[in-house]
Motif scaffolding. Structure first.
Motif, PDB file in Angstrom:
ATOM      1  N   HIS A 133      11.119  -0.862   3.576  1.00  0.00           N
ATOM      2  CA  HIS A 133      10.670  -1.559   2.365  1.00  0.00           C
ATOM      3  C   HIS A 133      11.548  -1.225   1.166  1.00  0.00           C
ATOM      4  N   GLY A 183       3.543   7.074   0.830  1.00  0.00           N
ATOM      5  CA  GLY A 183       2.686   5.897   0.898  1.00  0.00           C
ATOM      6  C   GLY A 183       1.528   5.935  -0.077  1.00  0.00           C
ATOM      7  N   PRO A 200       2.937   2.645  -2.454  1.00  0.00           N
ATOM      8  CA  PRO A 200       2.499   1.872  -1.289  1.00  0.00           C
ATOM      9  C   PRO A 200       3.518   0.796  -0.905  1.00  0.00           C
ATOM     10  N   PRO A 201       3.821   0.659   0.379  1.00  0.00           N
ATOM     11  CA  PRO A 201       4.767  -0.379   0.810  1.00  0.00           C
ATOM     12  C   PRO A 201       4.250  -1.791   0.541  1.00  0.00           C
ATOM     13  N   SER A 202       2.954  -1.916   0.290  1.00  0.00           N
ATOM     14  CA  SER A 202       2.388  -3.229  -0.036  1.00  0.00           C
ATOM     15  C   SER A 202       2.712  -3.651  -1.468  1.00  0.00           C
ATOM     16  N   ASP A 203       3.201  -2.710  -2.276  1.00  0.00           N
ATOM     17  CA  ASP A 203       3.537  -2.988  -3.669  1.00  0.00           C
ATOM     18  C   ASP A 203       4.986  -3.470  -3.729  1.00  0.00           C
ATOM     19  N   MET A 204       5.171  -4.734  -4.081  1.00  0.00           N
ATOM     20  CA  MET A 204       6.500  -5.335  -4.026  1.00  0.00           C
ATOM     21  C   MET A 204       7.466  -4.778  -5.065  1.00  0.00           C
ATOM     22  N   TRP A 208       8.454  -1.938  -5.241  1.00  0.00           N
ATOM     23  CA  TRP A 208       9.281  -0.929  -4.593  1.00  0.00           C
ATOM     24  C   TRP A 208      10.191  -1.530  -3.527  1.00  0.00           C
ATOM     25  N   LYS A 209      10.205  -2.860  -3.412  1.00  0.00           N
ATOM     26  CA  LYS A 209      11.089  -3.524  -2.460  1.00  0.00           C
ATOM     27  C   LYS A 209      12.540  -3.238  -2.826  1.00  0.00           C
TER      28      LYS A 209
END
Length: 403
Positions: free
Chosen positions: A277, A301, A305-309, A311-312
């Motif tokens: 990510h 995590g 969180p990897p769901s938080d864009m 941090w892309k």
């Protein structure tokens, strides 16, 4: 954590650090700085005091009340935290300074407030939590120590007129905690009478509030005289105060089409890239988790969180810097870091010095405290088939002991 402290996550807990005095009694001729700005173990006393409260997750805001002549000194501390409010100017005495702090917090109307002397830099997370927990049953709470010496009373400082019953005597410490609305109202009323109270608990008692005691800490001393700093330095250097903790981290990322990888904060040309990510820096991910683990702060995590864009594709040095910041807030220091990278390619040795430099700069430590090692899997498993890279790390951290 007690059930009450768990419930505190839904409440707001503010802290007032009273730092508006000149600290003249503590200053020897060789110590021109006010005591709250005087270095203690190389760190300004006020920095240590503020950090003690920022290390407690339940605290939602902290405000320092400072002397009008100390704005530049406070700014030089370079204290940064989302929960740290701008400092406010105090009054002519401690009571007036606390009231100024309460007035500054009033618009936010916190549920609870802790009032702390800036010159008490050794408040532990347990002591702070004990005071907060006591507020589930009482209007106010403070740490206190039973008096062990025989106490004599004298009207002139020479002749004894009475011996006190020491079984009923206790030495008060801070932080002193209260339900915000009640102590604010009590302070406002106290400001209208011609009387100076010795501490906030006395104001609460005068106002008819119920104040409880929790067990104090002998090391939670108040720096008042020059000799107190010598004792404080001994506390800092003693192994009964600090303890060493070890954290470990492990991470793995697979390869995908690309032309470079990030390892240890260094961009390395390669025939593939690591899938993930963020920038997928497997070495920094393992190292960051090791630091989080050493201070009991979860893992990447939890914080990113990897769901938080947002941090892309983010640089993993951001994560590492955050972990190092938590160590600082906990009044700790990094002793050494050790990273092992397992891969067939690329060769790690040529890049290890650069990795050490990046990690050291990110965390503000010496490169000598960072070790980078590499090995292969002897062509066994997914690493041997060059399908990905594994990294393992350990972190040795020194932090104040929590009993």
């Amino acid at each position: 954590m007690s059930e009450f402290l768990a419930a505190m996550r839904s409440k707001s807990i503010a802290v007032i650090i009273v730092a508006a005095g000149r600290g003249e009694r503590a200053n020897a001729h060789t110590a021109p700085d006010p005591k709250q700005y005087r270095p203690l173990g190389g760190v300004p006393t006020l920095t240590r005091t503020v950090g003690a409260f920022l290390a407690v997750p339940e605290i939602t805001s902290v405000v320092a009340v400072i002397h009008p002549d100390h704005a530049d000194r406070y700014a030089a501390l370079k204290l940064v935290d989302d929960r740290l409010l701008p400092p406010i100017i105090g009054g002519d005495n401690r009571q007036a300074s606390v009231l100024a702090g309460l007035k500054a917090l009033a618009p936010a109307r916190p549920d609870l407030v802790l009032i702390q002397d800036a010159a008490r830099p050794f408040a532990t997370p347990k002591l702070i939590s004990d005071v907060i927990a006591a507020l589930a049953r009482y209007d106010g709470a403070l740490p206190a120590l039973a008096v062990t010496d025989t106490i004599k009373r004298s009207s002139d400082g020479t002749q004894i007129v009475a011996t006190e019953d020491r079984q009923q005597l206790f030495a008060a410490q801070t932080p002193q905690g209260f339900r915000f609305g009640q102590i604010f109202s009590a302070h406002m009323r106290a400001a209208t009478i011609r009387r100076q109270f010795t501490d906030d608990a006395e104001i609460a008692e005068w106002a008819g509030l119920g104040v409880a005691m929790v067990k104090g800490d002998p090391n939670n001393l108040k720096l008042t005289y020059p000799g107190d700093f010598a004792r404080a330095e001994r506390i800092l250097s003693g192994d009964h105060v600090m303890e060493t903790r070890i954290g470990t981290g492990y991470d793995v990322h697979s390869f995908e089409p690309g032309d470079h990888i990030w390892l240890g904060g260094v961009r390395i040309a390669h025939k593939a890239r690591l899938n993930g990510h963020s920038d997928s820096d497997v070495a920094l991910h393992a190292l960051t988790d090791a630091i989080y683990g050493a201070i009991g702060a979860g893992d990447i995590g939890v914080h990113f969180p990897p769901s938080d864009m947002q941090w892309k594709g983010a640089a993993s040095t951001i994560f590492l810097k955050h972990a190092g910041g938590l160590v600082t807030k906990a009044q700790g220091r990094i002793i050494n870091l050790d990273v092992t990278i397992v891969c067939e390619e690329p060769k790690i040795a040529p890049h290890a010095p650069a990795m050490r430099a990046v990690i050291a700069e990110t965390l503000g430590i010496a490169p000598a405290r960072v070790a980078i090692k590499a090995t292969t899997s002897e062509k066994l498993g997914f690493v041997g088939r060059q399908e990905g890279i594994v990294a393992m790390a350990s972190a040795s951290i020194e932090v104040p002991r929590v009993d």
